[in-house]
Motif scaffolding. Structure first.
Motif, mmCIF file in Angstrom:
data_model
loop_
_atom_site.group_PDB
_atom_site.id
_atom_site.type_symbol
_atom_site.label_atom_id
_atom_site.label_comp_id
_atom_site.label_asym_id
_atom_site.label_seq_id
_atom_site.Cartn_x
_atom_site.Cartn_y
_atom_site.Cartn_z
ATOM 1 N N UNK A 111 40.949 42.118 51.100
ATOM 2 C CA UNK A 111 41.029 40.793 50.451
ATOM 3 C C UNK A 111 40.320 40.741 49.100
ATOM 4 N N UNK A 112 39.392 41.685 48.844
ATOM 5 C CA UNK A 112 38.718 41.650 47.546
ATOM 6 C C UNK A 112 39.716 41.804 46.410
ATOM 7 N N UNK A 113 40.818 42.520 46.657
ATOM 8 C CA UNK A 113 41.810 42.692 45.594
ATOM 9 C C UNK A 113 42.398 41.337 45.195
ATOM 10 N N UNK A 114 42.772 40.556 46.191
ATOM 11 C CA UNK A 114 43.357 39.234 45.917
ATOM 12 C C UNK A 114 42.339 38.336 45.215
ATOM 13 N N UNK A 115 41.088 38.384 45.674
ATOM 14 C CA UNK A 115 40.055 37.524 45.086
ATOM 15 C C UNK A 115 39.855 37.856 43.614
ATOM 16 N N UNK A 116 39.737 39.141 43.306
ATOM 17 C CA UNK A 116 39.496 39.521 41.910
ATOM 18 C C UNK A 116 40.734 39.295 41.058
ATOM 19 N N UNK A 117 41.893 39.588 41.621
ATOM 20 C CA UNK A 117 43.131 39.399 40.860
ATOM 21 C C UNK A 117 43.251 37.936 40.426
ATOM 22 N N UNK A 118 42.984 37.000 41.356
ATOM 23 C CA UNK A 118 43.140 35.590 41.016
ATOM 24 C C UNK A 118 41.943 35.037 40.260
ATOM 25 N N UNK A 119 40.764 35.614 40.459
ATOM 26 C CA UNK A 119 39.629 35.219 39.628
ATOM 27 C C UNK A 119 39.974 35.482 38.159
ATOM 28 N N UNK A 120 40.614 36.624 37.895
ATOM 29 C CA UNK A 120 41.030 36.952 36.529
ATOM 30 C C UNK A 120 41.979 35.874 35.987
ATOM 31 N N UNK A 121 42.907 35.420 36.826
ATOM 32 C CA UNK A 121 43.863 34.406 36.383
ATOM 33 C C UNK A 121 43.138 33.135 35.932
#
Lengths: 604, 90
Positions: free
Chosen positions: A101-111
């Motif tokens: 889930x860290x991938x999703x969190x960081x990906x959307x934090x970037x957004x």
């Protein structure tokens, strides 16, 4: 009512040991698949529902539930932490893309923070420490990352790389959790802002980052939802594909999210070890959409035992998408046959075509029709390029899978080597245009210019023909072997060699090397673990005979150990690197030409 | 269970031999002695999927989960035993 009873049934038949429940279908939120200003906006809408992402562990137990609501909260908090680092707008953030889930969190934090996420490969081979570190270094350098993050499992590798790169910050998610939150208002990226960089699967050695804007990605996502998969509120996704590959990241994170649907994940290595868990998850969660390259279906079919055939209920699986460059119908037929008792319907197979340069998808075969194989006269196609339709029983019949109609936003043009547009049913290079096409490779004008024609069309590098708006892919253009004016498709040679019991699916690469007279010489590199001189000779004889039977050409046959043929990060065979490897072995052997077995009769 | 590195190496060798048995039966020429120094990929020609398959057998036999990323420095049977012993004793 119907949806509720389905949820109850799921709970009754599959109570997870740890009492976690996977996210459900949305009962109250209307499916919306367009009109978003950016990916952040799409998440804000999805967070109003009850759906989200579910992560299953190596034994198939539900480990983490990340609802869209939770993801929104997590991503905004993390975005404020990243914003506090003060990196300029559009700075790149390398994320080691483990199925976590860290991938999703960081990906959307970037957004939300106006940063650009870049998925970095997470797959590591046995004994490949140095190669892996080199790979992530090249990628982080290529995108000029200022921030890099890896899950705990990959922290050591990232730390090795980070030392020699000028990063503002690198570490694990726990390190980032210690950052103070900025109190400035978040301005999510939208419109022409870059949504992400996607490193293409063809670029293991010389990475090229496909640059995709918010508008571009949203366009492809809504086309996939409306025209490709015709998604409804009852759809559910299951995937084991890695997130550093476009099919995994776009197809199974962004597509479900942009339609507020739930997705369930297995790690790729879990699938490799226990492929039946893929079927179990589809069965337990009543999933409707799941994709794999041909090899995944083949692996699954091979590991199944007859006692498994009635264990799963795959009747809900309505779109079993098959991507990757070449779709091989035979292993898929075997899969469908074995799993018919589980309710798997061969009509669920959906051929699709696309590439990271077009976000993900260009075409989908019509749903609920299964694989449509177009049989053409291979002799005529080799000599003239014409793909004339013939009966499957025709002596020269060669079957190619119809990849379906290109989605409405795309224009297609099939061109000859001089750039002239070709008619229907004539093989040529496939060019594309439309709002889902990338703006170019990130900070790489040379590579960008190489793939765009002067009139703005993307040269896909793929060879095929069109039948109306339907596309049939036959090979990669740069791979075509031309022998005495005849076009020989390497994929065809490989398929023929694979028919031998001794040759593994995917364990053979064909390509051309120039001879002294400028003519192409076909080379076939074949992986074998056979070390007995006599049976190796027999294998060479068999392949030699098959190539003569099918193509009437002489080939050089190079037998190598399994694992020699190079693969890209998505597991595709790299023919150009196979070719480079062949020359390396030549150089090492100190000979001008490899002359294994019967191949030397051609040369001598 | 005695979980010294040596005993784990012996268990891994036994598992490897039985994992490879069908292949060796079909192809007696491929049969080779497996020792601690045997290289998994170049001597036994295991491809990446076979490595995964074999790891699953180790995991099931020893009731552990092997972290794939800890295998990036594993070349030989002995290297693998070291990694597995760490998990068993964790």
């Amino acid at each position: 009512m119907n949806e509720n009873s389905e949820v109850e049934q799921l709970q009754a038949t599959n109570p997870p040991a740890n009492h976690l429940q996977p996210t459900s279908v949305n009962c109250d939120l209307a499916l919306k698949s367009d009109g978003f200003s950016g990916l952040a906006d799409a998440l804000v809408y999805a967070a109003q529902g009850t759906s989200g992402f579910n992560f299953y562990d190596h034994s198939g137990q539900l480990e983490t539930v990340l609802s869209y609501k939770q993801l929104l909260a997590d991503a905004q908090t993390l975005a404020r932490r990243l914003a506090g680092l003060g990196c300029p707008w559009g700075s790149r953030v390398g994320i080691v893309a483990e199925t976590d889930p860290m991938f999703h969190r960081f990906f959307f934090a970037c957004q939300f923070a106006g940063l650009v996420p870049v998925a970095v490969p997470a797959g590591i081979q046995l004994g490949a420490h140095k190669a892996y570190v080199g790979q992530i270094r090249r990628m982080l350098e290529s995108c000029g990352a200022t921030i890099a993050v890896a899950p705990e499992s990959h922290a050591g590798f990232l730390a090795e790389v980070a030392r020699s790169l000028k990063l503002v910050m690198s570490g694990t998610p726990a390190d980032f959790d210690l950052l103070p939150e900025s109190n400035k208002e978040l301005v999510p990226s939208s419109g022409d802002d870059i949504a992400y960089l996607q490193y293409t699967s063809g670029s293991t050695r010389f990475p090229r980052g496909v640059e995709i804007s918010q508008t571009t990605v949203l366009n492809n996502l809504s086309e996939i939802a409306a025209h490709g998969l015709k998604l409804t509120r009852n759809d559910r996704f299951v995937s084991w594909l890695p997130f550093y590959h476009d099919m995994g990241m776009i197809g199974f994170i962004l597509v479900p999210l942009s339609c507020q649907l739930s997705a369930d994940y297995l790690a790729s290595r879990t699938f490799a070890m226990r492929p039946r868990l893929w079927l179990k998850l589809i069965s337990d969660n009543r999933a409707t959409i799941s994709s794999s390259p041909t090899f995944g279906y083949a692996l699954c079919a091979r590991r199944l035992r007859p006692s498994d055939y009635e264990r799963y209920d795959l009747s809900t699986w309505r779109a079993a998408c098959v991507g990757a460059e070449q779709i091989k119908p035979e292993p898929l037929r075997a899969f469908a046959q074995n799993l018919a008792p589980c309710g798997f319907n061969a009509r669920a197979f959906t051929a699709c075509y696309g590439m990271a340069e077009t976000v993900l998808a260009v075409s989908f075969a019509p749903l609920d029709c299964g694989l449509q194989v177009d049989y053409v006269d291979s002799e005529l196609m080799t000599t003239t390029g014409a793909a004339q339709s013939v009966a499957a029983s025709h002596e020269n019949a060669a079957g190619y899978v119809d990849c379906g109609a290109v989605m409405p936003g795309f224009e297609i043009s099939v061109r000859d080597a001089q750039g002239n547009a070709l008619a229907d049913r004539v093989c040529g290079e496939i060019f594309l245009k439309g709002p889902s096409v990338m703006s170019g490779y990130f900070q790489d004008a040379e590579s960008t210019a190489a793939v765009f024609s002067k009139d703005g069309w993307l040269d896909t590098g793929d060879i095929g023909y069109r039948v109306g708006r339907h596309l049939v892919i036959t090979a990669r253009s740069k791979d075509v072997i031309i022998i005495k004016g005849r076009n020989i498709w390497p994929h065809d040679m490989e398929s023929v060699a694979e028919k031998l019991d001794e040759v593994r699916l995917g364990g053979v690469a064909a390509f051309a090397v120039p001879q002294d007279d400028g003519e192409d010489q076909a080379v076939l590199v074949v992986e074998t673990r056979d070390r007995d001189a006599e049976s190796r000779d027999e294998l060479i004889h068999s392949i030699w005979a098959l190539m003569h039977e099918n193509f009437g050409i002489n080939v050089l046959i190079d037998l190598v150990k399994p694992g020699t043929l190079p693969r890209t990060s998505s597991g595709k065979l790299s023919r150009s690197q196979s070719r480079a490897g062949y020359f390396e072995r030549l150089a090492e052997s100190g000979r001008a030409r490899l002359i294994p077995g019967i191949g030397n009769r051609r040369i001598a | 269970m005695n979980s010294t590195k040596d005993s784990i190496e012996q268990q891994i060798i036994a598992l490897l031999v039985s994992y490879l048995a069908p292949r060796w039966e079909a192809d007696p020429q491929a049969r080779t002695e497996v020792t601690g120094a045997t290289n998994l990929t170049s001597d036994l020609t295991l491809d990446s999927f076979q490595v995964m398959e074999f790891l699953m057998e180790i995991e099931d036999a020893l009731d552990i989960a092997v972290d794939m990323n800890s295998l990036s420095d594993v070349h030989t049977v002995s290297d693998l035993a070291t990694v597995v012993a760490r998990r068993v004793n964790a």
